[in-house]
Design a protein around this motif. Structure first.
Motif, PDB file in Angstrom:
ATOM      1  N   ALA A   1       0.814  -1.213   0.000  1.00  0.00           N
ATOM      2  CA  ALA A   1       0.000   0.000   0.000  1.00  0.00           C
ATOM      3  C   ALA A   1       0.851   1.269   0.000  1.00  0.00           C
ATOM      4  N   MET A   2       2.089   1.183   0.508  1.00  0.00           N
ATOM      5  CA  MET A   2       2.973   2.349   0.483  1.00  0.00           C
ATOM      6  C   MET A   2       3.355   2.736  -0.931  1.00  0.00           C
ATOM      7  N   ASN A   3       3.352   1.764  -1.855  1.00  0.00           N
ATOM      8  CA  ASN A   3       3.572   2.015  -3.281  1.00  0.00           C
ATOM      9  C   ASN A   3       4.852   2.813  -3.524  1.00  0.00           C
ATOM     10  N   THR A   4       5.945   2.362  -2.908  1.00  0.00           N
ATOM     11  CA  THR A   4       7.225   3.053  -3.063  1.00  0.00           C
ATOM     12  C   THR A   4       7.972   2.629  -4.319  1.00  0.00           C
ATOM     13  N   GLY A   5       7.504   1.597  -4.976  1.00  0.00           N
ATOM     14  CA  GLY A   5       8.185   1.087  -6.153  1.00  0.00           C
ATOM     15  C   GLY A   5       9.283   0.095  -5.844  1.00  0.00           C
ATOM     16  N   GLU A   6       9.537  -0.151  -4.560  1.00  0.00           N
ATOM     17  CA  GLU A   6      10.572  -1.104  -4.177  1.00  0.00           C
ATOM     18  C   GLU A   6      10.024  -2.524  -4.262  1.00  0.00           C
ATOM     19  N   PRO A   7      10.813  -3.480  -4.768  1.00  0.00           N
ATOM     20  CA  PRO A   7      10.337  -4.869  -4.851  1.00  0.00           C
ATOM     21  C   PRO A   7      10.048  -5.445  -3.471  1.00  0.00           C
ATOM     22  N   ILE A   8       8.961  -6.194  -3.372  1.00  0.00           N
ATOM     23  CA  ILE A   8       8.568  -6.856  -2.130  1.00  0.00           C
ATOM     24  C   ILE A   8       8.453  -8.346  -2.414  1.00  0.00           C
ATOM     25  N   ILE A   9       9.095  -9.131  -1.578  1.00  0.00           N
ATOM     26  CA  ILE A   9       9.097 -10.584  -1.730  1.00  0.00           C
ATOM     27  C   ILE A   9       8.504 -11.199  -0.466  1.00  0.00           C
ATOM     28  N   GLY A  10       7.663 -12.190  -0.640  1.00  0.00           N
ATOM     29  CA  GLY A  10       7.117 -12.922   0.489  1.00  0.00           C
ATOM     30  C   GLY A  10       7.772 -14.285   0.607  1.00  0.00           C
ATOM     31  N   LEU A  11       8.093 -14.688   1.833  1.00  0.00           N
ATOM     32  CA  LEU A  11       8.616 -16.025   2.095  1.00  0.00           C
ATOM     33  C   LEU A  11       7.554 -16.817   2.840  1.00  0.00           C
ATOM     34  N   ALA A  12       7.384 -18.068   2.464  1.00  0.00           N
ATOM     35  CA  ALA A  12       6.354 -18.900   3.083  1.00  0.00           C
ATOM     36  C   ALA A  12       6.813 -20.346   3.126  1.00  0.00           C
ATOM     37  N   ARG A  13       6.465 -21.017   4.200  1.00  0.00           N
ATOM     38  CA  ARG A  13       6.771 -22.446   4.285  1.00  0.00           C
ATOM     39  C   ARG A  13       6.020 -23.221   3.207  1.00  0.00           C
ATOM     40  N   THR A  14       4.784 -22.771   2.904  1.00  0.00           N
ATOM     41  CA  THR A  14       3.991 -23.371   1.838  1.00  0.00           C
ATOM     42  C   THR A  14       3.647 -22.269   0.835  1.00  0.00           C
ATOM     43  N   PRO A  15       4.505 -22.031  -0.154  1.00  0.00           N
ATOM     44  CA  PRO A  15       4.320 -20.889  -1.056  1.00  0.00           C
ATOM     45  C   PRO A  15       2.968 -20.838  -1.746  1.00  0.00           C
ATOM     46  N   ASP A  16       2.380 -21.991  -2.075  1.00  0.00           N
ATOM     47  CA  ASP A  16       1.105 -21.982  -2.796  1.00  0.00           C
ATOM     48  C   ASP A  16      -0.006 -21.293  -2.005  1.00  0.00           C
ATOM     49  N   LYS A  17       0.131 -21.242  -0.688  1.00  0.00           N
ATOM     50  CA  LYS A  17      -0.905 -20.622   0.138  1.00  0.00           C
ATOM     51  C   LYS A  17      -0.824 -19.096   0.137  1.00  0.00           C
ATOM     52  N   ALA A  18       0.237 -18.536  -0.448  1.00  0.00           N
ATOM     53  CA  ALA A  18       0.448 -17.088  -0.386  1.00  0.00           C
ATOM     54  C   ALA A  18       0.287 -16.406  -1.737  1.00  0.00           C
ATOM     55  N   LYS A  19      -0.207 -17.110  -2.741  1.00  0.00           N
ATOM     56  CA  LYS A  19      -0.259 -16.548  -4.088  1.00  0.00           C
ATOM     57  C   LYS A  19      -1.199 -15.356  -4.202  1.00  0.00           C
ATOM     58  N   GLY A  20      -2.168 -15.243  -3.335  1.00  0.00           N
ATOM     59  CA  GLY A  20      -3.145 -14.174  -3.443  1.00  0.00           C
ATOM     60  C   GLY A  20      -2.618 -12.800  -3.097  1.00  0.00           C
ATOM     61  N   LEU A  21      -1.406 -12.695  -2.578  1.00  0.00           N
ATOM     62  CA  LEU A  21      -0.863 -11.391  -2.199  1.00  0.00           C
ATOM     63  C   LEU A  21      -0.441 -10.561  -3.402  1.00  0.00           C
ATOM     64  N   GLY A  22      -0.197 -11.197  -4.543  1.00  0.00           N
ATOM     65  CA  GLY A  22       0.185 -10.459  -5.735  1.00  0.00           C
ATOM     66  C   GLY A  22       1.635 -10.021  -5.765  1.00  0.00           C
ATOM     67  N   ILE A  23       2.497 -10.668  -4.970  1.00  0.00           N
ATOM     68  CA  ILE A  23       3.924 -10.380  -4.976  1.00  0.00           C
ATOM     69  C   ILE A  23       4.679 -11.684  -5.224  1.00  0.00           C
ATOM     70  N   GLU A  24       5.972 -11.567  -5.495  1.00  0.00           N
ATOM     71  CA  GLU A  24       6.775 -12.765  -5.676  1.00  0.00           C
ATOM     72  C   GLU A  24       6.851 -13.542  -4.364  1.00  0.00           C
ATOM     73  N   ILE A  25       6.606 -14.839  -4.424  1.00  0.00           N
ATOM     74  CA  ILE A  25       6.652 -15.697  -3.255  1.00  0.00           C
ATOM     75  C   ILE A  25       7.765 -16.718  -3.430  1.00  0.00           C
TER      76      ILE A  25
END
Length: 283
Positions: A22-46
């Motif tokens: 939401a800050m929309n700074t243009g900086e890349p944001i990456i999510g880490l997850a033990r089960t990546p398939d569960k985090a796909k809805g965030l719209g960022i690289e997982i």
């Protein structure tokens, strides 16, 4: 600057990732997850992010400048090593800064203290990492009390062992806003912040719930022994003991402290009148 957030399938990790988006700074944001398939809805690289898999963590942190380490949910004797896996992988990958989500509570004397002690050890590990760092000590989430209101209504009361102790409660969205600022602002480096809103007693919390939901609940204090037995009967040995330990800490003043939220977040914490007023408006 690339920012990575661990445990993005959890409620806090997901909230922090969304606050960064939401800050929309243009900086890349990456999510880490033990089960990546569960985090796909965030719209960022997982990327994979299992705290027990150091060989997985190192490549997942490649190219990351700043890392948000969400405290794990394992038993205290296990989470120190898990957190060290993340810290060591971050160092090996060239991460420059770690922000750690710790917690407030009594360092000793309650059933919650072993968890506090494990978090304090991770705080020390983060400070000793040689990287830039920021530590947030989260207050107690207020959402579980809101989610539990139907159970309170069925019982006609809120009963626990906190007595007249004051507690620094907070919400996940408020924490997420603070952590987004801590991740992106170099002025926070080297700081440890207590993150919570205005202090509340259980009687005051009961009053806010009554006004929000039109209930007439009362607060009844219990002894520590009786509340411990009650929580274990409902939640099992481990979780029941932990919950009882939190309320013992509230009773003993371990969560009655001045808040650093303004300094961390750049704005005051949401008032409880506004928070519970928003609940009333949508019910």
């Amino acid at each position: 600057m690339t920012i990575a957030v661990t445990a993005v399938t959890g409620q806090l990790g997901a909230s922090i990732a969304k606050a960064l988006i939401a800050m929309n700074t243009g900086e890349p944001i990456i999510g880490l997850a033990r089960t990546p398939d569960k985090a796909k809805g965030l719209g960022i690289e997982i990327r994979p992010g299992d705290y027990d898999a150091p060989d997985q963590l190192r490549p997942s942190l490649a190219g990351v400048d700043t890392l948000l380490l969400v405290s794990g949910m394992a038993a205290p004797e296990d989470r120190i090593g898990q957190h060290r896996n993340v810290i060591n992988a971050a160092k090996a990958a060239g991460v420059k800064k770690i922000v750690y989500t710790s917690v407030q509570g009594a360092d000793e004397g309650t059933a919650f203290s072993p968890i506090i002690q494990s978090n304090r050890q991770t705080e020390a590990d983060v400070r000793d990492s040689g990287l830039d760092w920021v530590i947030g000590r989260n207050g107690i989430y207020i959402e579980p009390d809101v989610e539990y209101v139907d159970s309170y209504l069925k019982a006609g009361e809120i009963a626990n062992s906190a007595g007249d102790g004051r507690c620094g409660y907070t919400t996940r969205p408020e924490l997420a806003h603070a952590y987004a600022q801590m991740l992106t602002g170099a002025e926070h480096n080297g700081q440890t912040y207590l993150l919570h809103g205005p202090l509340l007693t259980q009687a005051e919390l009961t009053g806010y719930l009554n006004r929000a939901f039109g209930t007439d609940l009362v607060y009844r204090p219990m002894s520590h022994a009786d509340y411990l037995a009650d929580r274990i009967a409902e939640l099992g040995e481990f979780l029941g003991t932990v919950i009882a330990g939190i309320y013992q800490g509230i009773h003993d003043g371990a969560l009655d402290a001045s808040s650093d939220y303004l300094a961390a977040a750049g704005r005051p914490h949401q008032s409880w009148g506004d928070y519970f007023g928003s609940l009333k408006s949508v019910r």
